[in-house]
Write a protein that holds these residues in place. Sequence first.
Motif, PDB file in Angstrom:
ATOM      1  N   ILE A  52     -74.746  62.051  20.938  1.00 49.84           N
ATOM      2  CA  ILE A  52     -74.756  63.436  21.595  1.00 49.84           C
ATOM      3  C   ILE A  52     -73.713  64.188  20.849  1.00 49.84           C
ATOM      4  O   ILE A  52     -72.495  63.959  20.926  1.00 49.84           O
ATOM      5  N   THR A  53     -74.250  64.954  19.686  1.00 49.39           N
ATOM      6  CA  THR A  53     -73.748  65.692  18.529  1.00 49.39           C
ATOM      7  C   THR A  53     -74.432  66.620  18.349  1.00 49.39           C
ATOM      8  O   THR A  53     -75.521  67.080  19.133  1.00 49.39           O
ATOM      9  N   GLU A  54     -73.686  67.677  17.924  1.00 45.05           N
ATOM     10  CA  GLU A  54     -74.334  69.051  17.749  1.00 45.05           C
ATOM     11  C   GLU A  54     -75.664  68.762  17.002  1.00 45.05           C
ATOM     12  O   GLU A  54     -76.616  69.184  17.242  1.00 45.05           O
ATOM     13  N   LYS A  55     -75.368  68.048  15.960  1.00 44.05           N
ATOM     14  CA  LYS A  55     -76.321  67.692  14.861  1.00 44.05           C
ATOM     15  C   LYS A  55     -77.526  66.939  15.687  1.00 44.05           C
ATOM     16  O   LYS A  55     -78.747  67.325  15.580  1.00 44.05           O
TER      17      LYS A  55
ATOM     18  N   LEU B  98     -78.518  67.106  18.862  1.00 44.03           N
ATOM     19  CA  LEU B  98     -78.922  67.868  19.764  1.00 44.03           C
ATOM     20  C   LEU B  98     -79.757  69.030  19.205  1.00 44.03           C
ATOM     21  O   LEU B  98     -80.853  69.326  19.782  1.00 44.03           O
TER      22      LEU B  98
END
Lengths: 101, 469
Positions: A13-16, A18
């Motif tokens: 679950i990271t910005e990238k 997601l």
Amino acid sequence: MRTVWDIIKSPVITEKALVAKEETQDGKQLLTFRVDKNATKPEIKSAIERIFDVKVATVRTMNYMGKKARRGRFEGRKPSWKKAYVTLKEGEKPLDYGEAI
Amino acid sequence: MFMKTEVVDVSPTRKELKIEIDASDVRAELERVTERYAGAVSVPGFRKGRAPNSVVRQRYKNEIRGEVVQNLVPQAINEAIGENALNVIGEPENIHFDNNEALEKLGELPLSIHADVEVLPDVALGQYKGLEVARRTRPVTDETVEAMLENLREQSASLQPVEDRPAEAGDTVTVNFTGRYIEPPAEEDVKADDVEVVLGGEGVLADFNEQLTGTKPDDVKTFVVKYPEDFSSPGLAGKEIEYTATVTAVRRKELPETDDEWAKTFGEEIDSLETLRAKLRENLTERARFESEHRMRDELMGKLLKAHEFEVPESLVKSQARRLLESTVRDMMQRGMDPRSQELDWENLHGMLEAQATTDLRGSILLERIADAEEIEPTDEEIEQEIEAIAEGARQSVEQVRAALTKQGGERSIADRLRHRKALDLLIENARVSEEEWREDAPPAATASEPNGENGEGGETRPGEAENS
């Protein structure tokens, strides 16, 4: 006994990750997981299919070297790990990582 | 806010609020709080403030829940209080939630809250006009004036050296002492110079009186004094001391003649004995008037309280009793008593203070109600005057007092006090006052005229003293 949870460790679950999931291309969803270092693509595919009850199109994997870590004068590494991008087949419903539990 | 409220009467002064907040409101608040968190927190894997709400909510579950509850509950309680027109005192207590499931799945279920609040009791004002009170004024007679005059004379007495005769009773003998302990023996001698002994005066041992009577300046006398077991100074009690006393001076008390000259020393506006008498009489009359006024108010309050029975919230009684206790202790210390060492019946005192507090509060609640009913509101001007009066009483500048008041939020309390006083004034105005004869007995203990007022209105009317200084 080896279960699916031994293959799939956790979602990434990271910005990238997601963003990749949100901006699904061609109506396909792209999920990202940390998986067991020795897991193979077919193993990952079947594990995901069992956990989320979905159809997987492709699995791409990559190995990550553990980061260097230092505790005072001792230098070491965090464990190395394998990341898997799992593309679902077209037409699968939007998936929430929380569903697995 | 959508909510259901219910008030359960526990007692006349205690209510239980049951509130159910609609799930939609909880959800809205949850949304708002999450939004705020999302904009500020950093989550690993995301740039600061970029983490999506769902991730933030997951990660800061407890914090967000706490904040939502903290925002919603007081708001809900306040609304419930407003809705039910409750007159609440203090803070709501014992706030708790009904079902933990609603807390766990915040925003999905209605949130129900319980809270206990203390309220001012509903007081139905009975008849408060036309109460009967008696005004009893202490009579000022020629004797009281003369006694006062004599008192002043005593105070302004001067000491004159006596040369033509030995010291006799009433004289002040100045002595240098050396004392040797006989029983029990002690190494150290006691020495005291220029001790003034008033022969036959209060607290002077008979031995000294006897031995020093008849002495003249430069006389040396040696005598043994045996202090009684219960002598006031423990260092000397029960001991036997041989004193050698050297008399240095014998002086007698010279009372001034009561004439115009003497009278003039009491102030510029006094030019003769007669004006002094008149002044004293005036002061005494003023004091008597003040006293009778005070008693009348007490009596009136007593009657009013009797006519209105109602319960006073416990927490108020407690805090008022504590205030009274504090001021009692302060009072004791000022008079040089140590509250700890005093053989005081604290239990009893506490009970007394609580009873006193209850009466005070009942009085003040009643006056408050009457002020409401009569729409009494002190004007700014009156508040100003009151502040000035306080400043004068405390010998401070108006600005100082005002600064102190603002710090304590005291303008409000002054306004309240004035309201109460005016309400009481109104009661007096509307009371049927009968003039009756002075009675020496103590008035009934219902001193509720000014429950939180420290400054009695001009209580200091001591004749003679003010002019003297």
